[in-house]
Design an enzyme around this catalytic site. Structure first.
Site, short mmCIF file in Angstrom:
data_model
loop_
_atom_site.label_atom_id
_atom_site.label_comp_id
_atom_site.label_asym_id
_atom_site.label_seq_id
_atom_site.Cartn_x
_atom_site.Cartn_y
_atom_site.Cartn_z
N PRO A 175 3.52 99.78 30.84
CA PRO A 175 1.89 100.08 29.56
C PRO A 175 0.94 100.68 30.70
CG PRO A 175 2.76 98.12 29.24
CD PRO A 175 3.23 97.83 30.63
N GLU A 176 0.55 101.94 29.94
CA GLU A 176 -0.48 102.61 31.03
C GLU A 176 -1.62 102.55 29.50
OE1 GLU A 176 -2.04 104.55 33.26
OE2 GLU A 176 -0.12 103.90 35.03
N HIS A 197 13.13 86.82 26.33
CA HIS A 197 11.39 87.29 26.83
C HIS A 197 10.37 87.60 25.55
CE1 HIS A 197 13.25 87.28 30.67
NE2 HIS A 197 13.82 87.59 30.63
N ARG A 248 -19.77 104.44 48.60
CA ARG A 248 -18.32 103.71 48.80
C ARG A 248 -17.30 104.25 49.55
NH1 ARG A 248 -17.47 100.61 44.48
NH2 ARG A 248 -15.72 99.74 45.46
#
Length: 279
Positions: free
Chosen positions: A2-3, A89, A153
DNA sequence: ACTGGCTCCTGAGGGC
DNA sequence: TGCCCTCAGGAGCCAG
């Protein structure tokens, strides 16, 4: 896996089916998730007031606290009648009044469940949520913000975008896709991406996430939506999982590499070091 | 303060 | 057909 769009799709679906219903019982059939599941005795009996989302965490707002759920990599939620058989599950079953059950299914057990007692708004104080960056659709998330956080960075811009302290909800698929659409090379040190590059990137991140949310979420192997139907792709992926294939824009062979241990794909021609394609 | 690498876990996919 | 091996991946954690 899942995003953000899948999480948001799940949130809407579950909220529509269970909001205002009283939770009668919770059956933890497997407590060994990312962290051991320990839910309080006071949870059953409370009414689900609403379902919010912060980053990829689902926030179940109950009367005296918030249930914080993460789907991990392979997690899914389904709402089914109580008599429907359990699947392998199906780790946690929430029995709601009216005979509906919410089932947390997660083969890889990277998901998590936490309880934060107190007023629902207090969930933001939970340690899991305390250090998260802005949502992609927060007005505070823009090119200026990204450029300011990126100063100095040296980490690759792709990993920078996937750092939840910088911005939440940008998983591997959408990081690859947004960088392609913005014309920014994933390996470029974050501090060397131009302000203009970040302006375009911020917009493309919102664009790819928003499009996927509008379509109900893209889906790879493990996603099952809340109705139990297998998901499907609707959004065309330009680069993700396409290493070695032709760029849809210029025909160049897409290159694959690993950044921060994550599969990364880009077009050597469309994604120049500093530049970005016209928006 | 940053950075990169490690970790959890199961199922899918490739090779033979 | 089946076995074994490798690997993916969200995100917290930790050593350097």
């Amino acid at each position: 896996m899942p995003e953000l769009p899948e999480v948001e799709t799940t949130r809407k679906g579950v909220a529509s089916l269970l909001t205002s219903r009283r939770l009668e019982a919770v059956d933890v059939r497997e407590s060994r998730l990312r962290w051991p599941v320990t839910l309080p005795a006071e949870l059953p009996g409370q009414v689900l007031l609403g379902l919010d989302r912060r980053a990829k965490y689902l926030l179940f707002r109950f009367q005296r606290g918030t249930l914080i759920l993460h789907l991990g990599m392979s997690g899914s939620l389904r709402v089914l009648p109580a008599e429907a058989p359990y699947l392998k599950h199906d780790h946690v079953i929430f029995h709601f009044e009216g005979g509906r059950t919410l089932r947390f299914h997660d083969p890889r057990r990277f998901g998590s469940l936490h309880w934060q007692a107190g007023e629902p708004v207090a969930a933001g104080e939970h340690w899991l949520l305390a250090h998260l960056g802005p949502e992609p659709f927060d007005p505070a998330f823009d090119g200026r913000y990204l450029k300011s956080r990126a100063r100095g960075r040296r980490v690759a811009v792709k990993n920078f975008l996937m750092d939840s302290r910088i911005v939440v909800g940008v998983g591997n698929i959408y990081a690859n896709e947004a960088l392609f659409l913005a014309g920014v090379r994933p390996s470029l040190p974050a501090g060397r991406v131009s302000r203009a590059g970040y302006d375009v990137l911020a917009g493309k991140i919102r664009e790819v996430l928003g499009a996927a949310i509008d379509m109900g979420g893209t889906t790879l192997r493990d996603f099952v939506n809340q109705d139990g139907n297998p998901g499907y792709f609707k959004q065309v992926l330009n680069v993700y999982d396409r290493a070695g294939q032709a760029c849809r824009v210029c025909g160049e062979t897409l290159k694959g590499l690993r950044l921060g241990g994550r599969a990364t794909v880009f077009c050597p021609k469309c994604q120049k070091a500093q530049g970005f394609r016209r928006a």
